[in-house]
Write an enzyme that holds these catalytic residues in place. Structure first.
Site, short mmCIF file in Angstrom:
data_model
loop_
_atom_site.label_atom_id
_atom_site.label_comp_id
_atom_site.label_asym_id
_atom_site.label_seq_id
_atom_site.Cartn_x
_atom_site.Cartn_y
_atom_site.Cartn_z
N GLY A 243 -31.66 47.33 -9.19
CA GLY A 243 -30.88 47.80 -8.06
C GLY A 243 -31.60 47.36 -6.79
O GLY A 243 -32.81 47.61 -6.63
N ASP B 245 -26.18 42.94 -3.40
CA ASP B 245 -27.56 42.45 -3.51
C ASP B 245 -27.95 41.59 -2.33
O ASP B 245 -29.13 41.52 -1.97
CB ASP B 245 -27.75 41.67 -4.81
CG ASP B 245 -27.93 42.64 -5.95
OD1 ASP B 245 -26.91 43.16 -6.44
OD2 ASP B 245 -29.09 42.92 -6.32
N LYS C 203 -23.52 42.27 -8.67
CA LYS C 203 -23.55 42.16 -10.13
C LYS C 203 -22.36 41.35 -10.65
O LYS C 203 -21.23 41.57 -10.22
CB LYS C 203 -23.55 43.58 -10.71
CG LYS C 203 -23.52 43.69 -12.22
CD LYS C 203 -24.56 42.87 -12.92
CE LYS C 203 -25.97 43.18 -12.50
NZ LYS C 203 -26.91 42.11 -12.99
O1 MRU Z 1 -29.22 43.44 -12.06
P1 MRU Z 1 -29.22 44.75 -11.34
O2 MRU Z 1 -28.99 45.91 -12.23
O3 MRU Z 1 -30.45 44.90 -10.47
O4 MRU Z 1 -27.97 44.64 -10.37
C1 MRU Z 1 -27.70 45.69 -9.49
C2 MRU Z 1 -26.50 45.48 -8.66
O5 MRU Z 1 -25.86 44.47 -8.72
C3 MRU Z 1 -26.18 46.56 -7.67
O6 MRU Z 1 -24.80 46.60 -7.44
C4 MRU Z 1 -26.88 46.25 -6.33
O7 MRU Z 1 -28.22 45.92 -6.54
C5 MRU Z 1 -26.79 47.39 -5.41
S1 MRU Z 1 -27.72 48.80 -5.96
C6 MRU Z 1 -27.53 50.00 -4.76
#
Ligand code: MRU
Length: 368
Positions: free
Chosen positions: A65, A253, A264
């Site tokens: 995240g 991200d 994601k």
């Molecule tokens: O691969 P991850 O689990 O780190 O991906 C997380 C996401 O895509 C979230 O939507 C993003 O980091 C926002 S978290 C508040």
């Protein structure tokens, strides 16, 4: 341990105050993180005492995240200092820079990670001794954590006002307490509605291949009694088309200056389905997830992950000779985003102007 928060009962384990927790020791400190690879089957805490362990935790998505990665990366630099125990100012600076390079590049898409690590490195520039390097690094990491908690609160409140008429939300991946230092971004809006005793129910897509939606979001929400229903990746568009969703809210991200959004893998599909069916599509995130150095989607590095994440699901689901394309993120063009719910307010098109304004606000408040 149950704490009553308005109408919301948090029955999460008491340790879940934060996915990433700094523990100060008499001579050195360490990180305690919730291992998100084994939830919901097991609730386990991992202790990180070296840069290798921090990098490994980030690689394997023990910590994940975007905002939580930033917090973990910042404290990870203090872990590096404590493990190396540099005696001179020069040694301390070198140790910090080496750790910053390794931790900052452990995952390439979430801008929060590189940004947080850079902030710590910049904050130690005036230090006059090895001790002061550590003090400044730790103070900055703590500040990043505090700011993220406050950002979540603000996103929740802005989002609650924006979505006052929305009851049924579709979300993706995990953007809640496990992904941030606070209540979350997209899920922060859901929590804010629940805390204000507004009706809210959540559809969450499983989020292939690592199932953050199923394993983490469904677990988080179910634990606090917010109604949550899992949909498979393939059913989300049908759920939207059949009128089960008032709004889609996702996290981010890395958001470019023009509003193109990396999030994601699977986010883009939800945005297309939402647009095709006249359902608003919101992106929620702090300004620390916006990248002023990137103009549009073309400049974003998308992390590619190991094929084995897709090849196996407990047991093998794919003949080993079959090729796999396994990007961790996708890009949603700005034109599919109804609005961004940020910690400085709700941003609407045209995004070049509203994002430039928001970045300036965040800069003035020392948060970007
Ligand atoms: O691969 P991850 O689990 O780190 O991906 C997380 C996401 O895509 C979230 O939507 C993003 O980091 C926002 S978290 C508040």
């Amino acid at each position: 341990m149950c704490t009553r928060l308005g109408s919301l009962v948090t029955s999460l384990p008491e340790q879940l105050t934060s996915a990433v927790e700094w523990v100060d020791g008499p001579l050195d400190g360490h990180l305690r993180v919730i291992d998100q690879t084994v939830l919901p089957e097991r609730y386990e805490i991992r202790v990180l005492r070296t840069v290798d362990e921090v990098v490994d935790a980030i690689h394997r998505l023990v910590v994940r995240g975007a905002p939580a990665l930033g917090v973990c990366g910042a404290f990870g630099l203090v872990v590096g200092l404590d493990a190396a125990r540099p005696r001179t100012l020069e040694e301390a600076r070198r140790t910090l820079e080496r750790a910053a390079e390794r931790i900052g590049s452990a995952r390439p898409t979430a801008v929060n990670l590189g940004y947080a690590v850079r902030r710590v490195v910049e904050a130690v520039a005036p230090a006059g001794s090895a001790v002061e390097v550590r003090e400044r690094a730790l103070a900055t990491a703590r500040r990043i954590q505090r700011e993220d908690r406050e950002s979540c609160r603000r996103i929740g409140e802005f989002g609650r006002q924006e979505l006052a008429a929305v009851r049924r939300v579709l979300t993706h991946c995990n953007t809640g307490r496990l992904a941030t230092a606070g209540w979350g971004t997209a899920l922060g809006v859901v929590y804010a509605k629940a805390l204000a005793e507004e009706p809210v129910q959540v559809l969450v897509s499983e989020t292939r291949p690592l199932l953050q939606g199923a394993r983490l979001t469904a677990w988080e929400l179910q634990n606090v009694g917010i109604p949550v229903t899992l949909v498979t990746e393939g059913s989300a568009a049908a759920a939207i088309a059949s009128g089960q969703v008032d709004a889609v809210i996702v996290g981010c991200d890395r958001v470019a200056r023009n509003g193109d959004t990396a999030n994601k893998i699977g986010t883009y599909g939800h945005a297309v389905a939402a647009r095709a069916n006249g359902v608003p599509f919101y992106v929620a995130g702090p300004m620390s997830s916006f990248d002023p150095e990137i103009d549009g989607a073309g400049d974003v590095v998308i992390e590619q992950r190991a094929a084995d994440e897709v090849r196996r699901l407990g047991t093998a689901v794919l003949a080993p000779e079959v090729e796999v394309w396994n990007p961790a993120f996708d890009l949603t063009p700005a034109e599919l985003v109804t609005a961004f719910i940020t910690d400085v307010g709700v941003l609407r098109p045209p995004y070049r102007e509203s994002i430039a304004w928001a970045l300036e606000q965040a800069r003035c408040q020392g948060r970007r």
